[in-house]
Design a protein around this motif. Structure first.
Motif, PDB file in Angstrom:
ATOM      1  N   GLU A  48       0.859  -1.179   0.000  1.00  0.00           N
ATOM      2  CA  GLU A  48       0.000   0.000   0.000  1.00  0.00           C
ATOM      3  C   GLU A  48       0.891   1.223   0.000  1.00  0.00           C
ATOM      4  O   GLU A  48       1.663   1.439   0.936  1.00  0.00           O
ATOM      5  N   MET A  49       0.814   2.011  -1.068  1.00  0.00           N
ATOM      6  CA  MET A  49       1.655   3.187  -1.239  1.00  0.00           C
ATOM      7  C   MET A  49       0.791   4.355  -1.710  1.00  0.00           C
ATOM      8  O   MET A  49      -0.437   4.238  -1.788  1.00  0.00           O
ATOM      9  N   VAL A  50       1.441   5.460  -2.052  1.00  0.00           N
ATOM     10  CA  VAL A  50       0.759   6.640  -2.582  1.00  0.00           C
ATOM     11  C   VAL A  50       1.444   7.017  -3.887  1.00  0.00           C
ATOM     12  O   VAL A  50       2.677   6.998  -3.974  1.00  0.00           O
ATOM     13  N   PHE A 105       7.537   3.104 -10.462  1.00  0.00           N
ATOM     14  CA  PHE A 105       8.829   3.596  -9.994  1.00  0.00           C
ATOM     15  C   PHE A 105       8.679   3.818  -8.495  1.00  0.00           C
ATOM     16  O   PHE A 105       7.992   4.746  -8.061  1.00  0.00           O
ATOM     17  N   VAL A 106       9.279   2.947  -7.707  1.00  0.00           N
ATOM     18  CA  VAL A 106       9.093   2.946  -6.257  1.00  0.00           C
ATOM     19  C   VAL A 106      10.288   3.618  -5.586  1.00  0.00           C
ATOM     20  O   VAL A 106      11.430   3.154  -5.719  1.00  0.00           O
ATOM     21  N   THR A 107      10.055   4.695  -4.869  1.00  0.00           N
ATOM     22  CA  THR A 107      11.165   5.374  -4.213  1.00  0.00           C
ATOM     23  C   THR A 107      11.709   4.564  -3.042  1.00  0.00           C
ATOM     24  O   THR A 107      10.970   3.859  -2.355  1.00  0.00           O
ATOM     25  N   ALA A 117       7.299  15.723  -5.501  1.00  0.00           N
ATOM     26  CA  ALA A 117       8.641  15.530  -6.069  1.00  0.00           C
ATOM     27  C   ALA A 117       8.617  14.428  -7.120  1.00  0.00           C
ATOM     28  O   ALA A 117       9.262  14.539  -8.179  1.00  0.00           O
ATOM     29  N   MET A 118       7.868  13.379  -6.853  1.00  0.00           N
ATOM     30  CA  MET A 118       7.766  12.278  -7.809  1.00  0.00           C
ATOM     31  C   MET A 118       7.068  12.744  -9.093  1.00  0.00           C
ATOM     32  O   MET A 118       7.476  12.389 -10.203  1.00  0.00           O
ATOM     33  N   LYS A 119       6.044  13.542  -8.943  1.00  0.00           N
ATOM     34  CA  LYS A 119       5.302  14.031 -10.112  1.00  0.00           C
ATOM     35  C   LYS A 119       6.201  14.877 -11.009  1.00  0.00           C
ATOM     36  O   LYS A 119       6.202  14.718 -12.242  1.00  0.00           O
ATOM     37  N   ILE A 129       4.335   5.373 -16.446  1.00  0.00           N
ATOM     38  CA  ILE A 129       5.142   5.127 -15.252  1.00  0.00           C
ATOM     39  C   ILE A 129       4.493   5.833 -14.070  1.00  0.00           C
ATOM     40  O   ILE A 129       4.343   7.060 -14.065  1.00  0.00           O
ATOM     41  N   ARG A 130       4.146   5.068 -13.067  1.00  0.00           N
ATOM     42  CA  ARG A 130       3.487   5.591 -11.874  1.00  0.00           C
ATOM     43  C   ARG A 130       4.506   5.629 -10.740  1.00  0.00           C
ATOM     44  O   ARG A 130       5.153   4.622 -10.439  1.00  0.00           O
ATOM     45  N   GLY A 131       4.669   6.781 -10.118  1.00  0.00           N
ATOM     46  CA  GLY A 131       5.611   6.917  -9.016  1.00  0.00           C
ATOM     47  C   GLY A 131       4.960   6.564  -7.694  1.00  0.00           C
ATOM     48  O   GLY A 131       3.879   7.065  -7.388  1.00  0.00           O
ATOM     49  N   LEU A 132       5.612   5.709  -6.911  1.00  0.00           N
ATOM     50  CA  LEU A 132       5.058   5.309  -5.623  1.00  0.00           C
ATOM     51  C   LEU A 132       5.962   5.751  -4.482  1.00  0.00           C
ATOM     52  O   LEU A 132       7.178   5.572  -4.522  1.00  0.00           O
ATOM     53  N   THR A 133       5.354   6.330  -3.458  1.00  0.00           N
ATOM     54  CA  THR A 133       6.058   6.710  -2.243  1.00  0.00           C
ATOM     55  C   THR A 133       5.147   6.376  -1.061  1.00  0.00           C
ATOM     56  O   THR A 133       4.088   5.792  -1.235  1.00  0.00           O
TER      57      THR A 133
END
Length: 198
Positions: A48-50, A105-107, A117-119, A129-133
């Protein structure tokens, strides 16, 4: 530590973890041929991420389409942007089939890698590509689930960098691990490896 050294350290950490859990059948640059369902299931799992829009993302949200997973961070000097560029090119080579897949793309650096920052960072790459944090415990749990490696390395000026696994995981539509995806090929060759799972 240089990006090349970080890549090697991360790859070795991944190989050691995979050996213990998947019979040492996973290797860089090749397909995990001959692995059993139990061995493949040793990589991946619930999370579970954002994402970069602030929306909650779970493993259930990405099932139904094959997807790629890559761990990195926005302050990464060259390994991460290079991998993301190569994934972008592969998606372009997929043509219409790109709509049937995605990448995560998982930080490994959630303290600095906020959704905002990911956006901003991902704006230069494929919209697939979806950035996850997330929180540190959430990130650590996903790193562990994927048998990845991440470690903070202090720098002389008081700042820090992150050593991390530099492997792209190819997952099928059910969220099962297929193989590490070798990006050191043409976009068309990478696309050809992804396409059977679309």
């Amino acid at each position: 530590m240089s990006p090349r050294t970080a890549f090697i350290a991360g790859a070795l950490a991944f190989a050691v973890g995979a050996a213990g859990l998947a019979g040492a059948l996973i290797h860089l640059g090749g397909r995990g041929g001959g692995q059993t369902a139990a061995q493949a299931s040793a990589v991946g799992g619930p999370f579970e991420m954002v994402d970069q829009t602030g929306a909650t993302v779970t493993d259930a949200d990405v099932k139904g389409k094959p997807f790629l997973v890559f761990f990195g961070f926005t302050h990464c000097p060259d390994v991460c942007p290079t991998a993301l560029y190569e994934i972008t090119q592969a998606f372009e080579a997929l043509g219409p089939d790109a709509e049937k897949t995605q990448a995560l793309f998982v930080t490994v650096d959630p303290e600095r890698d906020t959704p905002e920052a990911m956006k901003a960072y991902l704006s230069s790459f494929s919209p697939r590509i979806r950035g996850l944090t997330g929180s540190r415990p959430q990130v650590d749990a996903m790193v562990k689930a994927y048998r990845a490696y991440a470690k903070k390395q202090p720098l002389k000026d008081g700042d820090y960098t992150m050593d991390h696994t530099a492997i792209v995981y190819l997952m099928d539509r059910n969220g099962a691990f297929v193989a590490p995806l070798n990006l050191k090929r043409t976009p068309q060759e990478i696309a050809a490896e992804i396409r059977p799972y679309v």
